[in-house]
Scaffold this active site. Structure first.
Site, PDB file in Angstrom:
ATOM      1  N   MET A   1      37.711  46.348  35.345  1.00  0.00           N
ATOM      2  CA  MET A   1      37.176  46.829  35.840  1.00  0.00           C
ATOM      3  C   MET A   1      36.570  49.164  34.455  1.00  0.00           C
ATOM      4  O   MET A   1      37.074  49.682  35.688  1.00  0.00           O
ATOM      5  CB  MET A   1      36.026  47.645  36.767  1.00  0.00           C
ATOM      6  CG  MET A   1      36.086  45.990  37.367  1.00  0.00           C
ATOM      7  SD  MET A   1      34.856  45.431  37.272  1.00  0.00           S
ATOM      8  CE  MET A   1      33.374  45.945  37.383  1.00  0.00           C
ATOM      9  N   ARG A   2      37.243  48.931  33.373  1.00  0.00           N
ATOM     10  CA  ARG A   2      37.799  49.422  32.770  1.00  0.00           C
ATOM     11  C   ARG A   2      36.747  49.577  31.477  1.00  0.00           C
ATOM     12  O   ARG A   2      36.986  47.866  30.956  1.00  0.00           O
ATOM     13  CB  ARG A   2      38.985  49.641  31.888  1.00  0.00           C
ATOM     14  CG  ARG A   2      40.091  49.918  32.973  1.00  0.00           C
ATOM     15  CD  ARG A   2      39.679  50.994  33.808  1.00  0.00           C
ATOM     16  NE  ARG A   2      39.813  52.325  32.877  1.00  0.00           N
ATOM     17  CZ  ARG A   2      40.027  53.954  32.717  1.00  0.00           C
ATOM     18  NH1 ARG A   2      39.679  54.229  34.217  1.00  0.00           N
ATOM     19  NH2 ARG A   2      40.321  54.257  32.242  1.00  0.00           N
TER      20      ARG A   2
ATOM     21  N   HIS B   1      30.224  38.175  31.649  1.00  0.00           N
ATOM     22  CA  HIS B   1      29.402  38.713  32.421  1.00  0.00           C
ATOM     23  C   HIS B   1      28.029  38.391  33.220  1.00  0.00           C
ATOM     24  O   HIS B   1      27.760  37.129  33.101  1.00  0.00           O
ATOM     25  CB  HIS B   1      28.312  40.007  30.989  1.00  0.00           C
ATOM     26  CG  HIS B   1      27.974  40.283  31.846  1.00  0.00           C
ATOM     27  ND1 HIS B   1      27.978  41.973  31.877  1.00  0.00           N
ATOM     28  CD2 HIS B   1      26.298  40.691  31.643  1.00  0.00           C
ATOM     29  CE1 HIS B   1      26.892  43.253  32.557  1.00  0.00           C
ATOM     30  NE2 HIS B   1      25.617  42.081  32.229  1.00  0.00           N
TER      31      HIS B   1
ATOM     32  N   GLU C   1      30.660  31.076  36.838  1.00  0.00           N
ATOM     33  CA  GLU C   1      31.385  31.178  36.035  1.00  0.00           C
ATOM     34  C   GLU C   1      32.952  30.668  35.811  1.00  0.00           C
ATOM     35  O   GLU C   1      33.384  30.490  34.732  1.00  0.00           O
ATOM     36  CB  GLU C   1      31.647  33.470  36.895  1.00  0.00           C
ATOM     37  CG  GLU C   1      30.818  34.093  36.527  1.00  0.00           C
ATOM     38  CD  GLU C   1      31.140  35.110  36.403  1.00  0.00           C
ATOM     39  OE1 GLU C   1      32.416  35.887  36.988  1.00  0.00           O
ATOM     40  OE2 GLU C   1      30.393  35.912  36.923  1.00  0.00           O
TER      41      GLU C   1
END
Length: 197
Positions: A98-99, A117, A182
């Site tokens: 999460m960057r 995504h 996913e």
């Protein structure tokens, strides 16, 4: 991706469920024997990320670089690049990392950096994808594996999975079904890259 050894480095920020799916696929589908490929390291920007403990239990090298301890995004990314490069990766996998990465970082790993995504890109880039899809009245949601470019959630699409939106779905129920897909498509996309296709 030539060479005898194809090292995979996976970046996580939390539980690392996609990371675990890739590690399991590497074992079950014999990536070492078939492609000379292995998950060489799992790296997180959070020291307490649950996925680090799981990866360590599997005998995988782990590292944590706490992004809050760096004076800027650029300084953090430079340190992260150095840590990743120690493993000479053929593929760098963003698995719930999460960057937002700097252009220099993306350029350094060009054609080796992939992300997943939780939407059918190019629809719903950014955050809160499931709620936005429900609010728009979409009949389908899904997930996309793509190459990372300096433009957020763009880049060549490598794999997609379509998930129907069911009447009464919440962002949470939809997210759970998308996540299950996913775990199917991310290992498949990595395997295709290892196979050279």
């Amino acid at each position: 991706m030539s060479g005898v050894n194809k090292n995979i480095v996976i970046l996580i920020s939390g539980s690392g469920s996609n990371m675990a799916a890739i590690v399991e696929a590497a074992r079950v589908r014999h990536w070492q024997a078939r492609f000379g490929a292995r998950v060489a390291a799992v790296i997180s920007n959070k020291v307490a990320a649950q996925g680090l403990a799981w990866a360590s239990e599997q005998g995988i090298a782990t590292a944590a670089l706490d992004h809050t301890q760096f004076e800027s995004r650029e300084v953090f990314d430079a340190a992260l690049m150095h840590e990743i490069d120690r493993h000479e990766p053929s593929v760098v996998v963003l698995a719930g990392f999460m960057r937002i990465l700097t252009p220099g970082f993306v350029q350094h790993f060009e054609d080796r950096l992939i992300n997943i995504h939780p939407s059918l890109l190019p629809a719903f880039t950014g955050l809160k994808t499931h709620q936005r899809a429900i609010d728009m009245g979409c009949r389908f949601a899904g997930a996309t594996v793509h190459r990372v470019t300096s433009e957020l959630d763009h880049g060549e699409i490598l794999e997609q999975a379509v998930v129907p939106i069911i009447r009464g779905d919440t962002a949470q129920t939809l997210a759970a079904r998308v996540l299950a897909q996913e775990h199917v498509i991310y290992p498949r996309a990595v395997e295709k890259l290892l196979a050279g296709g």
